[in-house]
Design an enzyme around this catalytic site. Structure first.
Site, PDB file in Angstrom:
ATOM      1  CB  CYS A 131      -0.978  -0.033   1.188  1.00 32.72           C
ATOM      2  SG  CYS A 131      -2.322   1.148   1.011  1.00 32.72           S
TER       3      CYS A 131
ATOM      4  CG  HIS B 227      -3.476  -3.566   3.379  1.00 34.23           C
ATOM      5  ND1 HIS B 227      -2.399  -2.932   3.963  1.00 34.23           N
ATOM      6  CD2 HIS B 227      -4.220  -2.593   2.806  1.00 34.23           C
ATOM      7  CE1 HIS B 227      -2.499  -1.620   3.759  1.00 34.23           C
ATOM      8  NE2 HIS B 227      -3.596  -1.385   3.064  1.00 34.23           N
TER       9      HIS B 227
ATOM     10  CD  GLU C 146      -0.700  -5.447   5.820  1.00 29.52           C
ATOM     11  OE1 GLU C 146      -0.577  -6.033   4.723  1.00 29.52           O
ATOM     12  OE2 GLU C 146      -0.951  -4.227   5.910  1.00 29.52           O
TER      13      GLU C 146
END
Lengths: 163, 257, 803
Positions: free
Chosen positions: B96, B222, B224
């Site tokens: 990002c 994302h 994560e």
């Protein structure tokens, strides 16, 4: 004092300008506006050379793929060409913060200019410019500026005719 | 087996560093989150690590443009160390805001040049978009981060400047030919999406790219945020006790082990 | 940077009552005559006139915003019900209702209530959960973007400033706005158009929340033209705090450290201003602009200073700025502050302006001298400004200096306890509610009402807002605000669940956040509004897997002018509801806030808001795996309704659509609801419920439709099977907004075990989930049946707000 204007190159989508246009159209303020071009504005004050200003504009303030920049002297002369209430086809509304209002982007720019290796004390003010075209008058532009583009409690705006 | 060492670079406005750290740790790595001020004062410290991560967030508020100020800062103050790290084939990921930084400092797509050749611009919708998307994984991609992924996976996106724009058509075809496109936004079946499945209007729906070698990976979604099935809207897993995002981090950790 | 050294003496000793009143008005002190006289009395004893710094300090500390003098003052209350008058005098409404319930419930898991910047409950052995909700109404009316952004910034600082500092994990936002479709010509002069306010407020929350890296996970929006001139903006933040960091205690000798943003003229008179009615000439400097990155840097650094035990106390600069922050921290000790040491944004501030400025992103710490160097080092490393500006003393005096001149010297005891208690009159006439004439509708009319309900501003999709907030940053939002079986479509979740795995390693627990808000009921009966809001907040939390035995609630009152007996009376009435419901549900209040004087005048016309009580709930979930979402999960599953439907159309969506005059406002029946809520928690824990959704605005018809279209599955409902308390028509059954009801989906093989849990409670099987893409409602008794494609219902729901 320099004014650095950052604009979206014509072959790329100016989503912020389009968004403002759709806001104007849906607000019922005016049906005469046909196009809005958005530019961000940085007013930079300090003992900078033109080369340094160019470096700030090209390396920092603009995106070298989608954006271009225009550097002008920024000063009291700019406010001269006020509109009368007759229809014009093009005009620019400039919005900046009033004195004393926290300008968060400004402090970031000051930091970033130092990162570029320009170790000078500078002052930065940020703002927005909207280039409108269509059937415009001072009344219409004032309404757009007050009702949509600025909050006169914290910002001030200028309207200029452009060619 | 040696412990893989990961460096997460953070600064004012970084805010996905904690979950990124968790993801790497879950893959068996040891992780340090270091502030850029510290690294600028300890320039060669970066080279002590095996993996370098630029996490998501709003570095310096994304003032001027997303990732711009941090990209300039790294380029001017840590440029040669980061370049050295990149050229040593060690894995680098930019997620990002991290992707925006990599692109704006020119580490992607052509890490040798360190010159900005593409950009991530305002979403067509002119809005911040937080939503889950389908990503088509380019199976031929040379990216070391995305091995062993099925043809379509889900990840969440959350950005307002994620529209990938290459400088020109030549670069775009170069990316395609060089298998540097890693993820594209897609429909559930891997087909061409419309808004909002493509949340930003990227060129050829590109969501993530890598350099030619495949060690440097940048993406808007994302990974994560999809480490466990619980994080998925329908709690889907990757067929294990983890989500697909974890596989991405695992690939890099495995690659340097 | 230098400030102007002017500090003026304010002539007060020889003023008449009339002159005292006009002085208070002229200097925007917002002090009443009784308060001004108390000040006069105090300085007569000191045999001198106060300085402007002292006057401003007292005005800030005694402001409605800081002291909550209405709710803690004396209230003579009269209630009139069915012509019968009952009288009661409250010495402190807050202590005798809301706080009293908490004391009586005496929950061991409440770790800190009503004393710090936020309430704290137990999370696990080592950690607590802090939660606080605030309002930022007036600033948001004037500058929607800056107002809402600083609202978020302020409540995040409350969490940073609770105990020795909590780590923020999630934000919540609730708004009341005017109708965005209002014609521009109908907007009063000097007021921003509702759509502009909405866009500004949402952008403000988005930019501040997203940049802070805190997910905005829960909220609610209510539209009514009452809020056009006076929008309401509620911002909440939840965080986690180690249990050994909950207590703060200043020691004499501790240094005063101000950290974060610089001080400017921003927000001067914000605290007193919030007690003043808005008018067009409102003070410009009352507007504050926030800088989220400055606050983010403070967050990043202060928690590491906390973990190294480098300070003994911390609090945020909110309303009243340094004056309130240091006044509070030094209440029991005393303090000396050198105002010339406070870092300024620009030159030219008067000492009193420095002292009361509400410039954003500032925190105040009490630092033992031995840690002086270490703590500043931590902030400096990450470019956070931290400057020592004074010291806590033991003489119980507040001494302010500027360039070595003393500009204020007053007793802490006078500052904090010298305020005379006001006596206010309150009167509440309980309106008689009448049952409406039976509402009978044809099949096509029923469908029309359903679609209009879904499209109603207060029911429709808020996706346009929610997706602009990063609700997933930190990766811990496991029950999200929008829920769907496909990424492409989603329905409205009842509550959010945060799984704090990244912050509390190895945990299996979760934190549920929800809210309840029913302003439309408040127009008729504020008791029922308050009771309904409490029940709704609990119901929402229970829907996703919350345990009612581990839920706590927060109150936020937004009311009109409390000097008007009928307005204060309606507030007393709802405070009573808070006490009774808190006791009945055995759910304690842990924190709260009030914003009174929500009135606005244009010319001689006075606009005042309908009262609003927002209830926010927070609770700990034992195992995050035992949480569920609201879309149906599979065809063939059974649909059950838990709870009783009553003929309660008062203030409902259908009454607005069909212009129904009468109607009973939904009441709350804790004895029915509590066992059902406990049952649902048990059933979800055993995996017996696939999906659950509460019936609220728009009633059962809307709830069932939402579960259906967010899942992609159809549903068949037999209206005749729905358990009702009274004889009701199909329309009344489908659109009544009775509290205490849940729509749940149960897999056939779990039915027996499910029914066992709810044995003896009101539970009815009303239909099943189907494979076709239609929502079907049918009543053989009334011979009505309507059927609609999911896609059409989605479109009704989604198209109202899509800008």
């Amino acid at each position: 004092m320099f004014g650095i204007e950052i604009f979206t190159k014509t072959k790329y989508k100016d989503s912020r300008g389009e968004h403002v246009l759709s806001d104007i159209n849906s607000s019922g303020v005016s049906k005469g506006v046909k196009k809005v071009k958005y530019c961000s504005l940085y007013i930079v004050d300090g003992n900078l050379s033109l080369n340094e200003i160019r470096m700030i504009a090209s390396c920092l303030l603009s995106d070298n793929i989608t954006e271009g920049y225009k550097i002008t002297k920024y000063g009291s002369k700019n406010s001269k060409s006020y509109l009368n209430n007759i229809f014009v086809s093009k005009a620019m509304i400039e919005v900046v913060y009033k004195k004393g209002v926290t300008d968060t982007v400004s402090s970031s720019v000051v930091k970033a200019v130092k990162d570029l290796g320009i170790n000078k004390d500078i002052k930065v003010k940020t703002g927005h410019r909207y280039y409108l075209s269509g059937k415009l008058s001072k009344t219409i532009l004032d309404t757009i500026a007050c009702k949509l583009l600025s909050n006169t409690l914290i910002q001030e705006y200028k309207i200029k005719s452009v060619k | 087996m040696k412990k893989v060492k990961v460096l997460i670079l953070r600064t004012a406005g970084t805010n996905c560093d904690l979950e990124t750290q968790n993801a790497f740790e879950l893959c068996g790595a040891s992780v340090e989150r270091l502030h850029i001020n510290f690294l600028v004062n300890n320039k060669n410290k970066i080279l002590d690590y095996d993996i370098l991560a630029f996490p998501g967030g709003f570095s310096y508020g994304d003032d001027i443009a997303s990732g711009k100020i941090l990209a300039n800062e790294i380029k001017n103050k840590l440029g040669s160390q980061v370049k050295k790290f990149a050229l040593s084939s060690r894995p680098i990921i930019g997620i990002c805001n991290g992707f925006q930084v990599l692109v704006k400092m020119g580490l992607l797509p052509e890490s040798e040049l360190c010159d900005q050749k593409s950009t991530l611009s305002y979403n067509d919708s002119n809005k911040f978009e937080c939503r889950w998307v389908y990503l088509k994984t380019e199976q031929k991609s040379s990216c070391i981060w995305t091995k062993n992924l099925p043809s379509v996976i889900n990840l969440p996106v959350a950005h307002s400047e994620g529209k990938f724009i290459p400088k020109d058509k030549e670069l775009l075809s170069k990316l395609n030919k060089g298998n540097q496109v890693v993820f594209r936004y897609s429909t559930k079946d891997g087909k061409e999406p419309k808004y909002p499945l493509c949340p930003n209007g990227s060129a050829e729906n590109i969501a993530g790219i890598c350099n030619k070698k495949g060690n440097i990976f940048g993406l808007m979604p994302h990974p994560e945020r999809y480490i466990f099935p619980l994080q998925h809207p329908r709690r889907e897993s990757s067929g294990s006790e983890y989500g697909w995002g974890k596989i991405i981090f695992q690939n890099a950790v495995n690659a340097v082990k | 940077m230098k400030s102007v050294v002017d500090c003026n003496v304010v002539e007060i000793l020889n003023l008449s009552d009339k002159q005292l009143v006009s002085l208070s008005k002229k200097n925007v002190l917002s002090l009443s005559l009784a308060e001004m006289k108390a000040v006069q009395e105090y300085f007569k004893k000191l045999k001198r006139n106060p300085t402007d710094v002292e006057m401003e300090t007292i005005a800030q500390t005694w402001s409605e915003h800081c002291k909550h003098k209405t709710l803690t003052g004396i209230i003579e209350y009269i209630q009139i019900k069915n012509g019968k008058k009952t009288k009661k005098t409250y010495n402190s409404l807050l202590k005798e209702t809301i706080f009293k319930a908490t004391v009586e419930l005496n929950k061991k898991w409440c770790l800190s209530v009503f004393k710090d910047n936020a309430g704290i409950i137990d999370f696990d052995l080592k950690n607590g959960v802090a939660f606080k909700v605030e309002t930022h109404n007036h600033p948001s009316a004037l500058e929607p973007y800056g107002g809402s952004a600083t609202g978020i910034g302020g409540v995040v600082r409350d969490i940073l400033g609770v105990g020795l500092g909590a780590k923020p994990l999630a934000n919540t936002d609730v708004f009341c706005f005017g109708d965005p479709t209002t014609k521009p010509s109908k907007v009063p002069k000097g007021v921003h158009h509702p759509k502009r306010i909405i866009k500004g407020v949402v952008s403000g929350v988005r930019d501040y929340g997203n940049r802070m890296g805190i997910p905005t996970v829960n909220g609610s929006v209510y539209f009514d033209h009452d809020y056009m001139a006076n929008p309401l903006v509620f911002c909440g933040t939840m965080g986690v705090i180690p249990k050994n960091k909950i207590e703060k205690k200043v020691s004499p000798g501790d240094l005063i450290l101000v950290v974060g943003g610089r001080t400017g003229r921003d927000g001067i008179h914000g605290a007193t201003f919030s007690s003043v009615q808005l008018d067009q000439g409102s003070d410009v400097s009352a507007v504050q602009i926030g800088n989220p990155i400055v606050e983010k840097k403070v967050l990043d650094t202060m928690l590491s200073a906390r973990d190294l035990n480098l300070y003994r106390a911390v609090t945020d600069c909110g309303a009243g700025g340094l004056s309130s922050a240091i006044g509070e921290l030094g209440q029991k000790t005393g303090a000396v502050v050198c105002l010339d040491k406070v870092p300024l944004k620009y030159d030219g501030l008067y000492p009193w302006e420095i002292w009361i400025s509400e410039a954003q992103e500032r925190m105040v710490f009490a630092v033992p001298p031995k840690n002086k160097k270490k703590i500043v080092e931590i902030f400096k490393k990450e470019n956070v400004e931290a400057v020592f500006i004074g010291q806590f003393t033991k003489d119980k005096k507040l001494v302010l200096k500027y360039d070595k001149n003393t500009v204020a010297n007053i007793d802490m005891s006078f500052l904090h306890d010298g305020i005379p208690k006001p006596t206010r009159k309150a009167e509440c006439k309980i309106k008689e509610e009448k049952l409406q004439k039976t509402v009978k509708l044809t099949s096509s009319e029923l469908l029309m009402v359903l679609k209009k309900s879904l499209a109603d501003l207060n029911v429709c999709s808020k996706e346009w807002i929610i997706r602009q907030y990063d609700h997933e940053v930190l990766g811990q939002t496991i029950i999200k605000p929008l829920q769907g079986n496909n990424i492409e479509i989603s329905g409205p979740g009842d509550a959010a669940v945060i799984f704090p795995y990244a912050v509390i390693k190895g945990t299996k627990k979760g934190i549920v956040l929800s809210n309840g808000l029913n302003p439309s009921y408040g127009k008729i009966n504020t008791y029922k509004m308050a009771a309904s809001a409490i029940e709704e907040a609990l119901r929402n939390a229970v829907c996703v897997g919350g345990n009612i035995e581990k839920l706590a609630i927060l109150d936020n009152f937004c009311w009109g002018n409390p000097n008007k007996p009928e307005i204060l009376g309606s507030l007393v009435c709802s405070a009573n509801a808070c006490y009774e419901m808190s006791k009945a549900f055995s759910v304690p209040f842990i924190s709260g806030k009030d914003s009174l004087h929500n009135e606005y005048s244009i010319g001689d016309k006075k606009l005042s808001i309908s009262p609003v009580l927002l209830i926010s709930a927070v609770g700990v979930i034992e195992n995050v795996a035992n949480t569920i979402t609201m879309p149906f999960k599979n065809s063939g599953n059974k649909v059950y309704i838990l709870g009783i439907t009553r003929n309660e159309l008062g203030g409902s969506v259908i009454s607005k659509i069909k212009n129904i005059k009468d109607g009973i406002v939904p009441n709350v029946y804790p004895k029915e609801s509590v066992p059902i809520m406990k049952g649902i928690y048990k059933a979800i824990g055993k995996g017996l419920i696939e999906s659950c959704h509460d019936a609220s605005e728009g009633g059962l018809a809307v709830a069932v439709s939402e579960m259906s279209f967010s899942s992609g599955y159809g549903v068949n409902i037999n209206i005749d099977y729905i358990k009702t308390a009274d004889t009701m028509s199909a329309a009344e059954i489908l659109f009544s907004e009775s509290n205490g009801r849940f729509v749940v989906e149960v897999a056939p093989n779990n039915e027996n075990r499910f029914k066992k849990i709810f044995k003896g409670l009101s539970v009815s099987e009303v239909g099943c989930v189907s494979d076709n893409k239609f929502v079907i409602f049918e009543s053989q008794k009334e011979k009505v049946k309507f059927k609609e494609k999911l896609i059409n219902l989605i479109n009704s729901w989604k198209n109202t707000i899509s800008w």
